[in-house]
Design a protein around this motif. Structure first.
Motif, PDB file in Angstrom:
ATOM      1  N   GLN A   1       0.746  -1.552   0.576  1.00 21.34           N
ATOM      2  CA  GLN A   1      -0.432   0.166  -0.216  1.00 21.34           C
ATOM      3  C   GLN A   1       0.771   1.430   0.112  1.00 21.34           C
ATOM      4  O   GLN A   1       0.240   2.249  -0.092  1.00 21.34           O
ATOM      5  CB  GLN A   1      -1.204  -0.023   0.827  1.00 21.34           C
ATOM      6  N   ARG A   2       2.097   0.998   0.884  1.00 22.08           N
ATOM      7  CA  ARG A   2       2.507   2.462   0.657  1.00 22.08           C
ATOM      8  C   ARG A   2       3.486   2.593  -0.441  1.00 22.08           C
ATOM      9  O   ARG A   2       4.192   3.672  -1.101  1.00 22.08           O
ATOM     10  CB  ARG A   2       4.093   1.881   1.532  1.00 22.08           C
ATOM     11  N   LEU A   3       3.541   2.306  -1.437  1.00 21.69           N
ATOM     12  CA  LEU A   3       3.936   1.889  -3.014  1.00 21.69           C
ATOM     13  C   LEU A   3       3.547   2.613  -3.678  1.00 21.69           C
ATOM     14  O   LEU A   3       2.073   3.114  -3.901  1.00 21.69           O
ATOM     15  CB  LEU A   3       4.630   1.038  -2.996  1.00 21.69           C
ATOM     16  N   PRO A   4       4.125   3.734  -4.024  1.00 27.60           N
ATOM     17  CA  PRO A   4       3.319   4.627  -5.576  1.00 27.60           C
ATOM     18  C   PRO A   4       3.175   3.558  -6.486  1.00 27.60           C
ATOM     19  O   PRO A   4       4.487   2.777  -7.092  1.00 27.60           O
ATOM     20  CB  PRO A   4       4.187   5.828  -5.716  1.00 27.60           C
ATOM     21  N   TYR A   5       2.091   3.333  -7.157  1.00 26.06           N
ATOM     22  CA  TYR A   5       2.126   2.765  -8.984  1.00 26.06           C
ATOM     23  C   TYR A   5       2.163   3.363 -10.054  1.00 26.06           C
ATOM     24  O   TYR A   5       2.549   2.829 -11.510  1.00 26.06           O
ATOM     25  CB  TYR A   5       1.124   1.473  -8.727  1.00 26.06           C
ATOM     26  N   CYS A   6       2.139   4.635 -10.217  1.00 23.00           N
ATOM     27  CA  CYS A   6       2.365   5.757 -11.287  1.00 23.00           C
ATOM     28  C   CYS A   6       1.585   5.151 -12.693  1.00 23.00           C
ATOM     29  O   CYS A   6       1.682   4.979 -13.833  1.00 23.00           O
ATOM     30  CB  CYS A   6       3.728   6.367 -11.285  1.00 23.00           C
ATOM     31  N   GLY A   7       0.442   4.752 -12.257  1.00 22.51           N
ATOM     32  CA  GLY A   7      -0.491   4.152 -13.816  1.00 22.51           C
ATOM     33  C   GLY A   7      -0.232   2.981 -13.690  1.00 22.51           C
ATOM     34  O   GLY A   7      -0.983   2.426 -14.622  1.00 22.51           O
TER      35      GLY A   7
END
Length: 316
Positions: free
Chosen positions: A166-172
């Motif tokens: 959940q803490r990670l960004p996925y940038c689309g």
């Protein structure tokens, strides 16, 4: 504001591609998948029903088999229905939170099953190497505690992965070349450093199923040493027959699972579709074969199943 940015960096849903580039084979692959899943459901449900209804099967070995059947049902049902949906192009999308939930229950049931297999190995060790203490060691209270310990251990290992993802960004990034969600498959879509995820997954694999395999191997070394000290060839044959089914299940369960795990980290040259097929194999093949192997190798259980289902097979 930080919370809003983090939320917006998470995709609303992931798109599961299945075997990318081999979409023409999806329909054909779904046939054995569907048949194996149906066999897994029927086999494990029948095993649970027979063990629950037959008082004579309320013994440690069969109670462990019942726990194994529950773990198999959760493991296969967490993954295979979605895989079939992908193969049949019914729904290839899965929401972010549903993906995390699927990942959690898939890995939780795998670790729980590994714990149960370790308990079964210890059960066989005591039964063969120290039979006089068997009844005092494996009481119903101890078996219940082992079941609770398997659940608690799995939960403690897997719960942190939810927050690590959940803490990670996925940038689309939302396209996943897989049939279901697993920890590293999700983490590799992130556009940030995933070293913590990699090392946590590596450590927990070595310290949970990895340790289980070592302890299971050690128990079987001790069992074989005790078996071959027996003077009776018939006793040796019976002891080896009792353990052989468990050994087959262990190899069938751990081999594709560890292959899938190490491929995520070191197998860059392994074709991705081979990796996906093996990742599906370890959540489908053991649940299908476990009830068959244990029923066929255990005459008492086989005849009880026959009695319940067909009213035949009187046990002498």
């Amino acid at each position: 504001m930080g919370a809003v940015n983090q939320s917006s960096s998470q995709p609303a849903a992931f798109l599961l591609l299945g075997l990318a580039g081999l979409e023409d084979l999806h329909t054909w692959l779904s046939i054995p998948f569907c048949l194996m899943y149906t066999a897994a459901l029927l086999g494990n449900l029948i095993l649970l029903f027979v063990i629950a209804t037959e008082q004579s099967l309320h013994r440690p070995m069969y109670l462990f088999l019942a726990m194994l059947a529950v773990a198999d049902l959760v493991l296969s049902s967490s993954t295979v229905p979605k895989a079939l949906s992908v193969f049949w192009s019914l729904s290839k999308e899965i929401s972010f939170h549903a993906c995390l939930t699927q990942m959690f229950f898939t890995h939780l049931s795998f670790i729980a099953e590994s714990t149960i297999l370790l308990a079964m190995a210890f059960d066989r060790y005591v039964a063969i190497c120290n039979p006089l203490r068997y009844a005092t060691v494996f009481t119903h209270a101890v078996i219940a505690k082992i079941g609770l310990a398997a659940i608690a251990r799995s939960f403690c290992v897997m719960f942190p992965t939810i927050f690590l993802l959940q803490r990670l960004p996925y940038c689309g990034h939302s396209v996943m070349p897989h049939t279901y969600c697993e920890h590293m498959g999700i983490a590799r879509l992130a556009c940030a450093d995933i070293s913590i995820n990699i090392w946590y997954g590596f450590a927990t694999t070595l310290l949970s199923p990895g340790v289980d395999v070592v302890l299971i191997g050690a128990s079987y070394v001790l069992i074989l040493r005790a078996v071959f000290r027996l003077s009776s060839k018939d006793a040796q044959r019976k002891a080896v027959g009792t353990c052989s089914s468990h050994a087959c299940v262990i190899l069938m369960f751990y081999t594709p699972a560890f292959f899938s795990f190490f491929t995520h980290r070191f197998g860059r040259n392994v074709p991705h579709n081979i990796h996906i097929l093996l990742a599906n194999l370890y959540v489908l093949l053991p649940p299908m074969l476990n009830p068959i192997i244990y029923t066929m190798k255990n005459r008492f259980l086989r005849e009880k199943v026959s009695q319940v289902l067909f009213g035949t097979g009187q046990v002498r």
